[in-house]
Design an enzyme around this catalytic site. Structure first.
Site, PDB file in Angstrom:
ATOM      1  N   TYR A 146       0.816  -1.216   0.000  1.00 23.37           N
ATOM      2  CA  TYR A 146       0.000   0.000   0.000  1.00 23.37           C
ATOM      3  C   TYR A 146       0.854   1.273   0.000  1.00 23.37           C
ATOM      4  CZ  TYR A 146      -3.836  -3.168   1.279  1.00 23.37           C
ATOM      5  OH  TYR A 146      -4.759  -4.189   1.311  1.00 23.37           O
ATOM      6  N   LYS A 195       3.902 -15.378   2.860  1.00 24.71           N
ATOM      7  CA  LYS A 195       3.774 -16.180   1.631  1.00 24.71           C
ATOM      8  C   LYS A 195       5.200 -16.516   1.209  1.00 24.71           C
ATOM      9  CE  LYS A 195       1.276 -17.908  -1.753  1.00 24.71           C
ATOM     10  NZ  LYS A 195       0.412 -19.080  -1.561  1.00 24.71           N
ATOM     11  N   ASP A 227      -2.630 -18.097   2.549  1.00 33.67           N
ATOM     12  CA  ASP A 227      -3.802 -18.774   1.967  1.00 33.67           C
ATOM     13  C   ASP A 227      -4.344 -19.840   2.925  1.00 33.67           C
ATOM     14  OD1 ASP A 227      -1.338 -19.896   1.484  1.00 33.67           O
ATOM     15  OD2 ASP A 227      -1.774 -20.630  -0.514  1.00 33.67           O
ATOM     16  N   ASP A 251      -4.850  -6.664   6.314  1.00 34.39           N
ATOM     17  CA  ASP A 251      -6.070  -5.964   5.926  1.00 34.39           C
ATOM     18  C   ASP A 251      -7.176  -6.992   5.651  1.00 34.39           C
ATOM     19  OD1 ASP A 251      -7.820  -4.065   5.025  1.00 34.39           O
ATOM     20  OD2 ASP A 251      -6.802  -3.670   3.134  1.00 34.39           O
ATOM     21  N   ASP A 255     -10.394  -8.436   8.480  1.00 33.01           N
ATOM     22  CA  ASP A 255     -11.821  -8.320   8.151  1.00 33.01           C
ATOM     23  C   ASP A 255     -12.500  -9.688   8.176  1.00 33.01           C
ATOM     24  OD1 ASP A 255     -11.882  -5.611   7.905  1.00 33.01           O
ATOM     25  OD2 ASP A 255     -12.764  -5.605   5.897  1.00 33.01           O
TER      26      ASP A 255
END
Ligand code: NAD
Length: 360
Positions: A146, A195, A227, A251, A255
């Site tokens: 980001y 990852k 994942d 992020d 959620d």
């Protein structure tokens, strides 16, 4: 002791829910012999109305002069509010982004707790939800994809977009240290999510987290791929204590974890910098659809105040007292509209604040 707390009530339900959190803090002050000195500050839409900008330099300075900041939420109805006719850098949310940056808040903490009394709101199967869960997701907030270099350009006649995911070892080390410090105050387990089977940034992440772990022999560390973690959150959330991860993974996972608790009005959050300073706010927004009706759930704001005591003021007993009072009020069957279920008594926002205060 005397503590200075900056208070940003903000917009929408912000004022209603933060007032209840302050009511609870005042009771803590009486019971445990502290003085909380509040400085009320404007940010977001209410600051645009008064100052023409969502955040002033004076507000930033006043936050820096505080031991911690308690916030409600900012913003309005993004379709109808005149605040959203302004250029993006003058809108309410720009104030929050600037404040986080100015205060160097790089670690975002989101506890996701499934209370036994609210199992009905959980979106998972009964055999999973019946075990309950209490995890804390720590997301790196100021680096990664980001904040990396980005561009969109035509390459050999084909439109091409590039985003850069970059982390240096110092950025990883400081959030890893926070994760282990927080785990020491909880169940002493850290799951570091990356990852590493694909990304270089993740391989460096894993190496640095392993180095930091050497200083915390009491904490169990495990590494997990993002994942598989996304699956494990819905399969067996009870296995997690502190989960630490980079900006974008955090992020998305935070959620997901918030959703499985089923109740946005229950979820607090904290954003910390390298000192003990932090900004504490509910995970939800300003809920303009229910603002001004005294029906919002103040528990996320009240639990944010509890996190403020725990992480910025180091008042563990007092923080526990708030969390226990919240559990008690739920056990006693009181609910705001958003978490109401059969056989419970529905109360208003201000009543909920009073009921929790009475249980401290
Ligand atoms: P929202 O979180 O405000 O509301 C989503 C839904 O959840 C609404 O139905 C709302 O009534 C309900 N809800 C939220 N908090 C609640 C509470 N405490 N008690 C009961 N119900 C609650 O999200 P939104 O509608 O997408 O956004 C509204 C505004 O909030 C926008 O301007 C958005 O930009 C802003 N926002 C601010 C923050 C922040 O201040 N950090 C975070 C998210 C959204």
């Amino acid at each position: 002791m005397k503590y200075h707390i900056g208070v940003i009530k903000g917009d929408g339900i912000g004022s209603e829910i933060v007032s209840q959190a302050m009511k609870v803090l005042d009771q803590i002050a009486v019971k445990y012999g502290h003085v909380f000195q509040y400085t009320q500050l404007l940010m977001g839409g209410c600051s645009i109305d008064v100052n023409g900008v969502p955040l002033t330099d004076e507000t930033i300075q006043a936050c820096k002069n505080s031991d911690a900041v308690l916030m409600g939420s900012i913003g309005g109805n993004t379709t109808t509010s005149p605040w959203y006719q302004l250029p993006p850098d003058r809108r309410p949310e720009a104030g929050l982004l600037k404040l986080r940056k100015s205060l160097g808040l790089f670690a975002n903490l989101r506890p996701c707790v499934l209370y036994p009394e609210l199992r009905g709101a959980c979106t998972l199967r009964e055999d999973i939800s019946s075990q309950g869960f209490d995890m804390l997701i720590m997301r790196e907030l100021t680096g990664g994809l980001y904040f990396g270099e980005r561009r969109t350009e035509e390459v050999n006649g084909v439109m091409t977009a590039v985003d850069t995911l970059s982390y240096n070892e110092n950025e990883i080390r400081r959030i890893a240290v926070k994760a282990f410090e927080v785990a020491m105050k909880r169940r002493k387990k850290v799951t570091s999510v990356d990852k590493a089977n694909v990304l270089d940034s993740s391989r460096l992440w894993r190496k640095v987290v392993n180095e930091v772990a050497q200083n915390y022999p009491e904490v169990t560390l495990e590494h997990a791929l993002v994942d598989s973690t996304a699956m494990q959150i819905v399969k067996n959330p009870a296995q997690f204590d502190v989960m630490v991860t980079e900006n974008m993974f955090g992020d998305i996972l935070s959620d997901e974890a918030a959703m499985v608790t089923g109740s946005l009005g229950m979820l607090p959050s904290a954003s910390l910098n390298e000192t003990k300073f932090g900004l504490y706010e509910p995970s939800g927004g300003s809920a303009p659809d229910i603002a001004g009706k005294d029906i919002a759930n103040p528990i996320a704001a009240i639990l944010s105040a509890s996190m403020l005591l725990r992480y910025s003021l180091d008042l563990q007993t007092e923080a526990d007292a708030i969390e226990n009072a919240v559990k008690k009020v739920l056990q006693d069957g009181f609910r705001t509209g958003d978490i109401m279920s059969d056989g419970c008594k529905q109360v208003k926002c201000s009543e909920m604040g009073t009921l929790i205060t009475e249980r401290i």
